[in-house]
Design an enzyme around this catalytic site. Structure first.
Site, PDB file in Angstrom:
ATOM      1  N   ARG A 143     -10.829  -0.207  43.908  1.00  0.00           N
ATOM      2  CA  ARG A 143     -12.015  -1.066  43.876  1.00  0.00           C
ATOM      3  C   ARG A 143     -12.822  -0.914  45.145  1.00  0.00           C
ATOM      4  O   ARG A 143     -12.260  -0.897  46.238  1.00  0.00           O
ATOM      5  CB  ARG A 143     -11.608  -2.538  43.758  1.00  0.00           C
ATOM      6  CG  ARG A 143     -11.187  -2.829  42.372  1.00  0.00           C
ATOM      7  CD  ARG A 143     -10.875  -4.260  42.149  1.00  0.00           C
ATOM      8  NE  ARG A 143      -9.987  -4.271  41.005  1.00  0.00           N
ATOM      9  CZ  ARG A 143      -9.451  -5.342  40.465  1.00  0.00           C
ATOM     10  NH1 ARG A 143      -9.722  -6.518  40.971  1.00  0.00           N
ATOM     11  NH2 ARG A 143      -8.674  -5.238  39.432  1.00  0.00           N
TER      12      ARG A 143
ATOM     13  N   LYS B 287      -2.004  -7.339  30.679  1.00  0.00           N
ATOM     14  CA  LYS B 287      -2.171  -8.736  30.345  1.00  0.00           C
ATOM     15  C   LYS B 287      -3.342  -8.840  29.385  1.00  0.00           C
ATOM     16  O   LYS B 287      -4.183  -7.935  29.329  1.00  0.00           O
ATOM     17  CB  LYS B 287      -2.369  -9.588  31.596  1.00  0.00           C
ATOM     18  CG  LYS B 287      -3.415  -9.109  32.588  1.00  0.00           C
ATOM     19  CD  LYS B 287      -3.285  -9.939  33.854  1.00  0.00           C
ATOM     20  CE  LYS B 287      -4.320  -9.570  34.902  1.00  0.00           C
ATOM     21  NZ  LYS B 287      -4.003  -8.320  35.620  1.00  0.00           N
TER      22      LYS B 287
ATOM     23  N   SER C  72     -12.419  -5.757  37.249  1.00  0.00           N
ATOM     24  CA  SER C  72     -11.793  -6.963  36.710  1.00  0.00           C
ATOM     25  C   SER C  72     -12.578  -8.243  37.003  1.00  0.00           C
ATOM     26  O   SER C  72     -13.726  -8.363  36.618  1.00  0.00           O
ATOM     27  CB  SER C  72     -10.370  -7.059  37.228  1.00  0.00           C
ATOM     28  OG  SER C  72      -9.695  -8.100  36.588  1.00  0.00           O
ATOM     29  N   HIS C  73     -11.957  -9.150  37.751  1.00  0.00           N
ATOM     30  CA  HIS C  73     -12.549 -10.471  37.991  1.00  0.00           C
ATOM     31  C   HIS C  73     -13.545 -10.457  39.139  1.00  0.00           C
ATOM     32  O   HIS C  73     -14.100 -11.508  39.467  1.00  0.00           O
ATOM     33  CB  HIS C  73     -11.427 -11.458  38.296  1.00  0.00           C
ATOM     34  CG  HIS C  73     -10.556 -10.964  39.419  1.00  0.00           C
ATOM     35  ND1 HIS C  73      -9.649  -9.936  39.256  1.00  0.00           N
ATOM     36  CD2 HIS C  73     -10.500 -11.318  40.716  1.00  0.00           C
ATOM     37  CE1 HIS C  73      -9.053  -9.699  40.417  1.00  0.00           C
ATOM     38  NE2 HIS C  73      -9.549 -10.517  41.318  1.00  0.00           N
TER      39      HIS C  73
ATOM     40  N   ASP D 157      -8.589  -9.235  30.607  1.00  0.00           N
ATOM     41  CA  ASP D 157      -7.126  -9.343  30.621  1.00  0.00           C
ATOM     42  C   ASP D 157      -6.633 -10.694  31.119  1.00  0.00           C
ATOM     43  O   ASP D 157      -5.459 -11.018  30.980  1.00  0.00           O
ATOM     44  CB  ASP D 157      -6.471  -8.184  31.393  1.00  0.00           C
ATOM     45  CG  ASP D 157      -6.978  -8.040  32.815  1.00  0.00           C
ATOM     46  OD1 ASP D 157      -7.813  -8.871  33.241  1.00  0.00           O
ATOM     47  OD2 ASP D 157      -6.555  -7.093  33.501  1.00  0.00           O
ATOM     48  N   ARG D 158      -7.531 -11.516  31.693  1.00  0.00           N
ATOM     49  CA  ARG D 158      -7.101 -12.835  32.169  1.00  0.00           C
ATOM     50  C   ARG D 158      -7.617 -13.937  31.267  1.00  0.00           C
ATOM     51  O   ARG D 158      -8.602 -13.763  30.556  1.00  0.00           O
ATOM     52  CB  ARG D 158      -7.663 -13.105  33.559  1.00  0.00           C
ATOM     53  CG  ARG D 158      -7.161 -12.184  34.598  1.00  0.00           C
ATOM     54  CD  ARG D 158      -7.668 -12.662  35.933  1.00  0.00           C
ATOM     55  NE  ARG D 158      -7.243 -11.749  36.984  1.00  0.00           N
ATOM     56  CZ  ARG D 158      -7.201 -12.082  38.247  1.00  0.00           C
ATOM     57  NH1 ARG D 158      -7.568 -13.296  38.627  1.00  0.00           N
ATOM     58  NH2 ARG D 158      -6.815 -11.212  39.147  1.00  0.00           N
TER      59      ARG D 158
ATOM     60  N   ASP E  82     -11.811 -13.087  31.966  1.00  0.00           N
ATOM     61  CA  ASP E  82     -12.412 -12.438  33.132  1.00  0.00           C
ATOM     62  C   ASP E  82     -13.229 -11.209  32.738  1.00  0.00           C
ATOM     63  O   ASP E  82     -13.402 -10.912  31.549  1.00  0.00           O
ATOM     64  CB  ASP E  82     -11.333 -12.082  34.167  1.00  0.00           C
ATOM     65  CG  ASP E  82     -10.490 -10.884  33.747  1.00  0.00           C
ATOM     66  OD1 ASP E  82     -10.354 -10.657  32.533  1.00  0.00           O
ATOM     67  OD2 ASP E  82      -9.971 -10.177  34.639  1.00  0.00           O
TER      68      ASP E  82
ATOM     69  N   GLU F 170       0.647 -15.961  38.013  1.00  0.00           N
ATOM     70  CA  GLU F 170      -0.046 -17.206  38.355  1.00  0.00           C
ATOM     71  C   GLU F 170      -1.562 -17.041  38.389  1.00  0.00           C
ATOM     72  O   GLU F 170      -2.290 -18.011  38.442  1.00  0.00           O
ATOM     73  CB  GLU F 170       0.451 -17.738  39.704  1.00  0.00           C
ATOM     74  CG  GLU F 170       0.500 -16.735  40.855  1.00  0.00           C
ATOM     75  CD  GLU F 170      -0.812 -16.102  41.238  1.00  0.00           C
ATOM     76  OE1 GLU F 170      -1.802 -16.856  41.322  1.00  0.00           O
ATOM     77  OE2 GLU F 170      -0.843 -14.875  41.448  1.00  0.00           O
ATOM     78  N   SER F 171      -2.023 -15.790  38.379  1.00  0.00           N
ATOM     79  CA  SER F 171      -3.449 -15.503  38.516  1.00  0.00           C
ATOM     80  C   SER F 171      -4.151 -15.457  37.157  1.00  0.00           C
ATOM     81  O   SER F 171      -5.064 -14.674  36.963  1.00  0.00           O
ATOM     82  CB  SER F 171      -3.622 -14.176  39.240  1.00  0.00           C
ATOM     83  OG  SER F 171      -2.859 -13.166  38.593  1.00  0.00           O
TER      84      SER F 171
ATOM     85  N   ASP G  20     -12.843  -7.926  32.651  1.00  0.00           N
ATOM     86  CA  ASP G  20     -12.300  -6.886  31.773  1.00  0.00           C
ATOM     87  C   ASP G  20     -11.408  -7.442  30.665  1.00  0.00           C
ATOM     88  O   ASP G  20     -10.761  -6.673  29.945  1.00  0.00           O
ATOM     89  CB  ASP G  20     -11.549  -5.833  32.594  1.00  0.00           C
ATOM     90  CG  ASP G  20     -10.347  -6.406  33.332  1.00  0.00           C
ATOM     91  OD1 ASP G  20     -10.384  -7.591  33.695  1.00  0.00           O
ATOM     92  OD2 ASP G  20      -9.365  -5.671  33.526  1.00  0.00           O
TER      93      ASP G  20
HETATM   94  C1  VG1 Z   1      -4.819 -10.133  41.812  1.00  0.00           C
HETATM   95  C2  VG1 Z   1      -3.799 -11.106  41.257  1.00  0.00           C
HETATM   96  C3  VG1 Z   1      -2.720 -10.352  40.522  1.00  0.00           C
HETATM   97  C4  VG1 Z   1      -3.354  -9.484  39.426  1.00  0.00           C
HETATM   98  C5  VG1 Z   1      -4.399  -8.580  40.039  1.00  0.00           C
HETATM   99  C6  VG1 Z   1      -5.139  -7.764  38.996  1.00  0.00           C
HETATM  100  O1  VG1 Z   1      -4.206  -9.269  42.730  1.00  0.00           O
HETATM  101  O2  VG1 Z   1      -3.261 -11.897  42.275  1.00  0.00           O
HETATM  102  O3  VG1 Z   1      -1.798 -11.274  39.978  1.00  0.00           O
HETATM  103  O4  VG1 Z   1      -2.382  -8.707  38.779  1.00  0.00           O
HETATM  104  O5  VG1 Z   1      -5.356  -9.359  40.747  1.00  0.00           O
HETATM  105  O6  VG1 Z   1      -5.787  -8.607  38.116  1.00  0.00           O
HETATM  106  P1  VG1 Z   1      -4.298  -9.482  44.319  1.00  0.00           P
HETATM  107  O7  VG1 Z   1      -3.626  -8.299  44.923  1.00  0.00           O
HETATM  108  O8  VG1 Z   1      -5.773  -9.606  44.636  1.00  0.00           O
HETATM  109  O9  VG1 Z   1      -3.599 -10.775  44.582  1.00  0.00           O
HETATM  110  V1  VG1 Z   1      -7.199  -8.144  37.343  1.00  0.00           V
HETATM  111  O10 VG1 Z   1      -7.567  -9.261  36.281  1.00  0.00           O
HETATM  112  O11 VG1 Z   1      -7.352  -6.644  37.829  1.00  0.00           O
HETATM  113  O12 VG1 Z   1      -7.021  -7.251  36.158  1.00  0.00           O
HETATM  114 CO    CO Z   2      -8.852  -8.482  34.865  1.00  0.00          CO
END
Ligand code: VG1
Ligand code: CO
Length: 546
Positions: A25, A379, A116-117, A284-285, A280, A367-368, A282
């Site tokens: 990223r 996910k 992602s988010h 997956d959340r 989110d 937890e995210s 993409d």
């Molecule tokens: C964060 C979250 C983690 C998740 C990751 C990717 O990572 O804490 O639980 O798997 O994002 O999610 P970090 O290293 O910033 O804590 V996402 O929705 O890419 O797909």
């Molecule tokens: Co995501």
């Protein structure tokens, strides 16, 4: 016949192309500045031993630079001898849909274009994730090999040809490679029909069940409309912010109470529907809510584990469950009651893949706001929403009733995560380094009102392939079962993000209706005493509390 030339363009290694928790990223403009993307894609292809004769899946969450990146990747795949690339129409694919397509089509892997988010747009973020033939994120051994290759790469290959038409489904040739443009939604929606009884869910909407799904102007809009409104008959307008936009309409597509505040306000308001959810960038959340009721992701995983058998795809029960280390132990209690093994992995979905492939677990979560099952290797936000919907409809309970009953049975793991964003990197590293250095002497020490029972830097031994992952988060366990965890994010693009995870267990007989921040006050105070977050960073409050 047009003559195509493959150009081998000289390139220089680019510093810092290290994939993090979930792919690479960076600011979108960094990716758009050639040859940044080209360098990383060629390094990926090289690290995989080339893509000659291979079939890949390609798509992303609709954010800025996605279509342009897809065209570059197609031309590079063609020049590197790939046989076929299956692309979602408009270069759209949610992460779980891409995972499913890789598996469904027996592809060799896939590239997902998403951060992602993280917000999208020319001033925001972009990202690339590589997924393996099992549909899951590349394991560390592969991302390490990609990173190593970015450091000694000298050339990349691009086919000199016109862009492919990605708006029309069907097949076109790009040099010797077939570009197959597919509807991004249908195969995924069909998969959901195999897991959940759509007739029963349809019945609930028919009898007046009301739901709000906030897709946050990101990729799940078309999926949610097809599933909830078209196939399940939910009222039109159930899905809001349903059109994916390059800048997500200025929204920050992170489904938590802070960023999904519109949904939050509606669900906490007087005319709240029965059920609310958000996803989110993409897809997956997920965040799920009831009328006047927020479900913490750790609790969501536990409730799903306790009730999964109510959904048709899980009627046989679960093989086992897994959670990331910072996720609360709420699911552990369900696993214990049901006689299931509960695995504890480092943060990031890539660690669940082996457990799912080996058939050790059916359900996993973080937890995210990430939950998923063995139906794909990512996910899956909409899957989790459907799972909740199924449980609500089967039990006839409201979200808050379900949650209260769960706590009365298993007790409550009060939980919260405090994020401190965009910290100077040196400051964050020294904070973590100093705490790591004193972990060994903490045992038995009194910290405020708490006594340290144990402390370590989490390391993981993969039970399937024996690989080891070190330094996955500092955890300090207190007597009585409460704990704090600190780690640095691997998905941010600006400075360092420090995550502080707080947890405290209260048994079924205890007070189950405290405000989590108040319930966790002793742990919050202990964290400050141990890590000196405010003292060192000057931050008096976290940027985001979930
Ligand atoms: C964060 C979250 C983690 C998740 C990751 C990717 O990572 O804490 O639980 O798997 O994002 O999610 P970090 O290293 O910033 O804590 V996402 O929705 O890419 O797909
Ligand atoms: Co995501």
């Amino acid at each position: 016949m047009t003559r195509h030339t493959i150009s081998a363009t000289p390139t220089q290694p680019i510093e810092g192309q290290k994939p993090g928790t979930s792919g690479l990223r960076k600011k979108a403009k960094v990716f758009a500045n050639a040859p940044y993307l080209e360098n990383f894609i060629q390094a990926t292809f090289d690290a995989l031993g080339g893509v000659e004769g291979k079939t890949l899946v390609l798509g992303g969450d609709g954010r800025w630079f996605g279509v342009e990146a897809a065209q570059i990747i197609l031309k590079m795949a063609a020049a590197n001898g790939a046989e076929r690339v299956i692309v979602g129409q408009g270069a759209w694919l949610s992460t779980p849909a891409a995972s499913h397509l890789i598996r469904l089509r027996g592809a060799d892997g896939g590239l997902i274009l998403s951060a992602s988010h993280n917000p999208g747009g020319p001033e925001e973020d972009f990202g690339v994730k590589y997924n393996m033939a099992n549909g899951g994120p590349a394991p560390e051994s592969v991302t390490d090999a990609i990173f190593a290759r970015t450091k000694d790469i000298t050339q990349y290959f691009v086919l000199d040809c016109a862009d492919a038409d990605l708006q029309t489904c069907g097949e076109v040739q790009m040099g010797g490679m077939t570009v197959e443009v597919v509807d991004p939604v249908h195969a995924y929606a069909d998969l959901m029909e195999t897991l959940f009884d759509f007739n029963v869910l349809k019945g609930a909407f028919k009898s007046g069940f009301k739901m709000r799904m906030d897709s946050m102007c990101a990729i799940t809009g078309p999926y949610a409309r097809e599933i909830f409104e078209n196939r399940l008959g939910a009222a039109s307008g159930t899905v809001v912010h349903g059109d994916p936009l390059p800048d997500f309409g200025g929204m920050h597509p992170d489904p938590n109470p802070t960023w999904a505040h519109e949904l939050m306000a509606e669900m906490m308001g007087a005319d709240a529907p029965d059920f609310g959810a958000a996803s989110d960038g993409d897809g997956d959340r997920n965040m799920v809510l009831g009328a006047g009721c927020y479900v913490s992701p750790s609790d969501s995983l536990a409730v799903l584990a306790a009730n999964a058998h109510l959904a048709k795809g899980y009627a046989q029960g679960l093989k086992g469950v897994a959670r990331s280390m910072p996720t609360s132990a709420a699911v552990d209690r369900v696993a214990q009651a049901k006689g299931l093994t509960c695995y504890e992995t480092p943060t990031g979905w890539k660690f669940f893949g082996n457990l799912l492939d080996a058939g050790h677990v059916t359900l996993c979560g973080e937890e995210s706001f990430g939950t998923g099952s063995d139906h794909v290797r990512e996910k899956d936000g909409l899957w989790a929403v459907l799972m909740w919907l199924n449980i609500l409809v089967s039990t006839g309970k409201s979200v808050s009733q379900l949650l209260e009953d769960h706590w009365k049975t298993y007790g409550r793991n009060y939980y919260s995560r405090h994020d401190f964003e965009a910290l100077p990197i040196d400051q964050a590293n020294s904070l973590m380094g100093d705490l790591r250095a004193k972990l060994a002497e903490l045992k038995g020490q009194q910290i405020g009102d708490l006594v340290v029972a144990d402390a370590d830097d989490f390391a993981y031994l993969d039970p399937v392939d024996g690989s080891k992952s070190q330094s996955q988060g500092l955890r300090i366990l207190f007597e009585g079962g409460s704990r704090i965890v600190l780690r640095l994010s691997g998905t941010g693009t600006e400075g360092a993000t420090l995550r502080l995870y707080l947890e405290r267990y209260v048994g079924p007989e205890g007070d189950l209706s405290l405000d989590p921040q108040l319930a966790l006050k002793p742990m919050i105070d202990a964290a400050e005493m141990l890590a000196e977050i405010t003292k060192r960073t000057g931050r008096v409050a976290p940027d985001v509390i979930t």
